[in-house]
Scaffold this motif. Structure first.
Motif, PDB file in Angstrom:
ATOM      1  N   VAL A 125      33.209  18.117  23.131  1.00  0.00           N
ATOM      2  CA  VAL A 125      33.454  19.618  22.726  1.00  0.00           C
ATOM      3  C   VAL A 125      35.077  19.877  22.589  1.00  0.00           C
ATOM      4  O   VAL A 125      35.516  19.718  23.686  1.00  0.00           O
ATOM      5  N   GLN A 126      35.431  19.743  21.291  1.00  0.00           N
ATOM      6  CA  GLN A 126      36.908  19.997  21.046  1.00  0.00           C
ATOM      7  C   GLN A 126      37.395  21.404  21.543  1.00  0.00           C
ATOM      8  O   GLN A 126      36.832  22.410  21.320  1.00  0.00           O
ATOM      9  N   MET A 127      38.721  21.374  21.953  1.00  0.00           N
ATOM     10  CA  MET A 127      39.313  22.809  22.609  1.00  0.00           C
ATOM     11  C   MET A 127      39.800  23.360  21.242  1.00  0.00           C
ATOM     12  O   MET A 127      40.616  22.591  20.572  1.00  0.00           O
ATOM     13  N   SER A 128      39.389  24.544  20.762  1.00  0.00           N
ATOM     14  CA  SER A 128      40.033  25.408  19.626  1.00  0.00           C
ATOM     15  C   SER A 128      41.871  25.506  19.793  1.00  0.00           C
ATOM     16  O   SER A 128      42.107  25.675  20.725  1.00  0.00           O
ATOM     17  N   THR A 129      42.371  25.457  18.507  1.00  0.00           N
ATOM     18  CA  THR A 129      43.699  25.525  18.484  1.00  0.00           C
ATOM     19  C   THR A 129      43.709  26.896  17.787  1.00  0.00           C
ATOM     20  O   THR A 129      43.725  26.828  16.435  1.00  0.00           O
ATOM     21  N   LEU A 130      44.035  28.172  18.062  1.00  0.00           N
ATOM     22  CA  LEU A 130      43.998  29.020  17.534  1.00  0.00           C
ATOM     23  C   LEU A 130      45.454  29.982  17.163  1.00  0.00           C
ATOM     24  O   LEU A 130      45.525  30.575  16.332  1.00  0.00           O
ATOM     25  N   ASP A 131      46.426  29.324  17.877  1.00  0.00           N
ATOM     26  CA  ASP A 131      47.958  29.754  17.574  1.00  0.00           C
ATOM     27  C   ASP A 131      48.328  29.182  16.274  1.00  0.00           C
ATOM     28  O   ASP A 131      48.809  27.847  16.160  1.00  0.00           O
ATOM     29  N   ALA A 132      48.599  30.009  15.254  1.00  0.00           N
ATOM     30  CA  ALA A 132      49.144  29.264  13.974  1.00  0.00           C
ATOM     31  C   ALA A 132      50.688  29.193  14.094  1.00  0.00           C
ATOM     32  O   ALA A 132      51.459  28.363  13.617  1.00  0.00           O
ATOM     33  N   ASP A 133      51.189  30.100  15.104  1.00  0.00           N
ATOM     34  CA  ASP A 133      52.651  30.073  15.259  1.00  0.00           C
ATOM     35  C   ASP A 133      53.123  28.841  16.312  1.00  0.00           C
ATOM     36  O   ASP A 133      54.122  28.343  15.924  1.00  0.00           O
ATOM     37  N   PHE A 134      52.304  28.575  17.204  1.00  0.00           N
ATOM     38  CA  PHE A 134      52.432  27.370  17.840  1.00  0.00           C
ATOM     39  C   PHE A 134      52.340  26.086  16.991  1.00  0.00           C
ATOM     40  O   PHE A 134      53.277  25.045  17.082  1.00  0.00           O
ATOM     41  N   LYS A 135      51.483  26.243  16.066  1.00  0.00           N
ATOM     42  CA  LYS A 135      51.367  24.867  15.090  1.00  0.00           C
ATOM     43  C   LYS A 135      52.530  24.803  14.344  1.00  0.00           C
ATOM     44  O   LYS A 135      53.158  23.703  14.044  1.00  0.00           O
ATOM     45  N   LYS A 136      53.128  25.944  13.787  1.00  0.00           N
ATOM     46  CA  LYS A 136      54.377  25.929  12.824  1.00  0.00           C
ATOM     47  C   LYS A 136      55.569  25.533  13.768  1.00  0.00           C
ATOM     48  O   LYS A 136      56.399  24.809  13.244  1.00  0.00           O
ATOM     49  N   LYS A 137      55.725  26.022  15.074  1.00  0.00           N
ATOM     50  CA  LYS A 137      56.762  25.447  15.852  1.00  0.00           C
ATOM     51  C   LYS A 137      56.804  24.018  16.028  1.00  0.00           C
ATOM     52  O   LYS A 137      57.736  23.226  15.866  1.00  0.00           O
ATOM     53  N   ILE A 138      55.718  23.324  16.329  1.00  0.00           N
ATOM     54  CA  ILE A 138      55.456  21.937  16.440  1.00  0.00           C
ATOM     55  C   ILE A 138      55.849  21.349  15.276  1.00  0.00           C
ATOM     56  O   ILE A 138      56.418  20.111  15.058  1.00  0.00           O
ATOM     57  N   ASP A 139      55.458  21.903  13.945  1.00  0.00           N
ATOM     58  CA  ASP A 139      55.724  21.099  12.696  1.00  0.00           C
ATOM     59  C   ASP A 139      57.187  21.374  12.409  1.00  0.00           C
ATOM     60  O   ASP A 139      57.734  20.032  11.929  1.00  0.00           O
ATOM     61  N   VAL A 140      57.924  22.351  12.690  1.00  0.00           N
ATOM     62  CA  VAL A 140      59.359  22.296  12.736  1.00  0.00           C
ATOM     63  C   VAL A 140      60.154  21.138  13.612  1.00  0.00           C
ATOM     64  O   VAL A 140      60.876  20.454  13.011  1.00  0.00           O
ATOM     65  N   GLU A 141      59.527  21.172  14.757  1.00  0.00           N
ATOM     66  CA  GLU A 141      60.235  20.408  15.608  1.00  0.00           C
ATOM     67  C   GLU A 141      60.006  18.680  15.029  1.00  0.00           C
ATOM     68  O   GLU A 141      61.020  17.937  15.083  1.00  0.00           O
TER      69      GLU A 141
END
Length: 163
Positions: A125-141
């Motif tokens: 059972v995969q844990m959901s990732t709902l934060d779009a801002d968090f994903k964008k921050k990781i992509d920038v890094e």
């Protein structure tokens, strides 16, 4: 679960008095053996997901979002991720009222899905990732780190050609 944790904490402090024990619940995996609709399943999930399912094992009927978060002592964003993965994901172990794809903190009620069926006896059972801002921050890094690597590679190539 709290009793087992407090018992282990007491034993650990007695055994290793100079060490500090800290619990990171998001890093561990739990294998839950459950019987749903007459079939037995081995479900691999995070500790928070297992605690949320355990609440439904102890109580019959429906529970609100606030009840579940209060029982397992988690904050609202983490509760949304946990319940979204259990009620809206690929394996819908919980049924919910309201919209199928979103979690509403105020109006949604959850209950166990007695009619759950899966072809697989063992699944994750995969844990959901709902934060779009968090994903964008990781992509920038990641882009910044790649930029440094690309710059270093270009400099190395130019120095090799210069010789």
């Amino acid at each position: 679960m709290r009793d087992a944790k407090s018992t282990f904490d007491a034993w650990y402090k007695e055994k290793h008095s100079h060490r500090i024990l800290s619990w990171v619940y998001t890093l561990g995996d739990v294998i839950v053996k459950g019987s749903l609709s007459g079939r037995t399943y081995n479900m691999t999930m995070t500790a928070f997901q297992a605690m949320a399912l355990l609440e439904f094992n102890c109580r019959n009927g429906t529970m609100t979002f606030q009840d579940i978060c209060g029982q397992i002592s988690i904050d609202e964003p983490t509760g949304k991720r946990v319940l979204h993965s259990l009620a809206c994901g690929k394996y819908r172990l919980l049924k919910k009222t309201g919209h199928d794809r979103t979690i509403s903190c105020k109006s949604d009620r959850f209950q166990s899905n007695a009619s759950f069926y899966s072809k697989l006896k063992r699944f994750l059972v995969q844990m959901s990732t709902l934060d779009a801002d968090f994903k964008k921050k990781i992509d920038v890094e990641i882009q910044q780190q790649r930029g440094f690597s690309i710059d270093a590679t270009i400099v190395r190539i130019l120095k090799a050609r210069k010789r």
